[in-house]
Motif scaffolding. Structure first.
Motif, PDB file in Angstrom:
ATOM      1  N   GLY A   1       6.215  -0.900   7.643  1.00  0.00           N
ATOM      2  CA  GLY A   1       6.178  -2.351   7.773  1.00  0.00           C
ATOM      3  C   GLY A   1       6.998  -2.888   8.929  1.00  0.00           C
ATOM      4  N   ALA A   2       7.592  -2.018   9.721  1.00  0.00           N
ATOM      5  CA  ALA A   2       8.437  -2.479  10.827  1.00  0.00           C
ATOM      6  C   ALA A   2       7.617  -3.227  11.872  1.00  0.00           C
ATOM      7  N   GLU A   3       6.402  -2.784  12.104  1.00  0.00           N
ATOM      8  CA  GLU A   3       5.571  -3.442  13.117  1.00  0.00           C
ATOM      9  C   GLU A   3       5.353  -4.911  12.768  1.00  0.00           C
ATOM     10  N   GLU A   4       5.023  -5.185  11.514  1.00  0.00           N
ATOM     11  CA  GLU A   4       4.789  -6.568  11.096  1.00  0.00           C
ATOM     12  C   GLU A   4       6.080  -7.393  11.164  1.00  0.00           C
ATOM     13  N   ARG A   5       7.192  -6.786  10.730  1.00  0.00           N
ATOM     14  CA  ARG A   5       8.464  -7.508  10.785  1.00  0.00           C
ATOM     15  C   ARG A   5       8.866  -7.820  12.212  1.00  0.00           C
ATOM     16  N   ILE A   6       8.680  -6.862  13.118  1.00  0.00           N
ATOM     17  CA  ILE A   6       9.053  -7.083  14.515  1.00  0.00           C
ATOM     18  C   ILE A   6       8.147  -8.127  15.147  1.00  0.00           C
ATOM     19  N   ARG A   7       6.855  -8.094  14.827  1.00  0.00           N
ATOM     20  CA  ARG A   7       5.953  -9.145  15.333  1.00  0.00           C
ATOM     21  C   ARG A   7       6.401 -10.519  14.834  1.00  0.00           C
ATOM     22  N   HIS A   8       6.826 -10.571  13.575  1.00  0.00           N
ATOM     23  CA  HIS A   8       7.318 -11.829  13.015  1.00  0.00           C
ATOM     24  C   HIS A   8       8.560 -12.301  13.766  1.00  0.00           C
ATOM     25  N   TYR A   9       9.501 -11.393  14.030  1.00  0.00           N
ATOM     26  CA  TYR A   9      10.704 -11.751  14.769  1.00  0.00           C
ATOM     27  C   TYR A   9      10.355 -12.198  16.189  1.00  0.00           C
TER      28      TYR A   9
ATOM     29  N   ARG B   1      19.421  -2.897   9.865  1.00  0.00           N
ATOM     30  CA  ARG B   1      18.008  -2.795  10.228  1.00  0.00           C
ATOM     31  C   ARG B   1      17.496  -4.103  10.800  1.00  0.00           C
ATOM     32  N   ARG B   2      17.865  -5.226  10.175  1.00  0.00           N
ATOM     33  CA  ARG B   2      17.387  -6.526  10.649  1.00  0.00           C
ATOM     34  C   ARG B   2      17.880  -6.793  12.070  1.00  0.00           C
TER      35      ARG B   2
END
Length: 76
Positions: A57-65, A19-20
């Motif tokens: 929570g994928a949106e926040e994680r992708i924005r972070h990446y 996933r990461r």
């Protein structure tokens, strides 16, 4: 008597390890799209679909990446 089949590997119980990698690839793709178009509406639509694809929570994680890639891998 034949013994029951058991897999030789332990069963994975945590978050998916790929996933990461997939989310970082999506972040890289969205960052390139943003740099080419500067179209915030299109990026927001794409990010909204990522929650459905990669889970809550994928949106926040992708924005972070995206932020990480922009800060660490880009030479401004």
């Amino acid at each position: 008597m034949k013994r029951p089949w058991k897999p030789w590997y332990p069963k994975h119980k945590g978050p998916l390890p790929d996933r990461r990698v997939l989310e970082m690839a999506a972040a890289r793709e969205l960052l390139f799209t943003w740099e080419a178009d500067q179209n915030k509406e299109a990026i927001d639509k794409m990010l909204a679909r990522m929650d459905k694809r990669y889970g809550e929570g994928a949106e926040e994680r992708i924005r972070h990446y995206m932020r990480e890639i922009r800060r660490n891998e880009r030479v401004a």
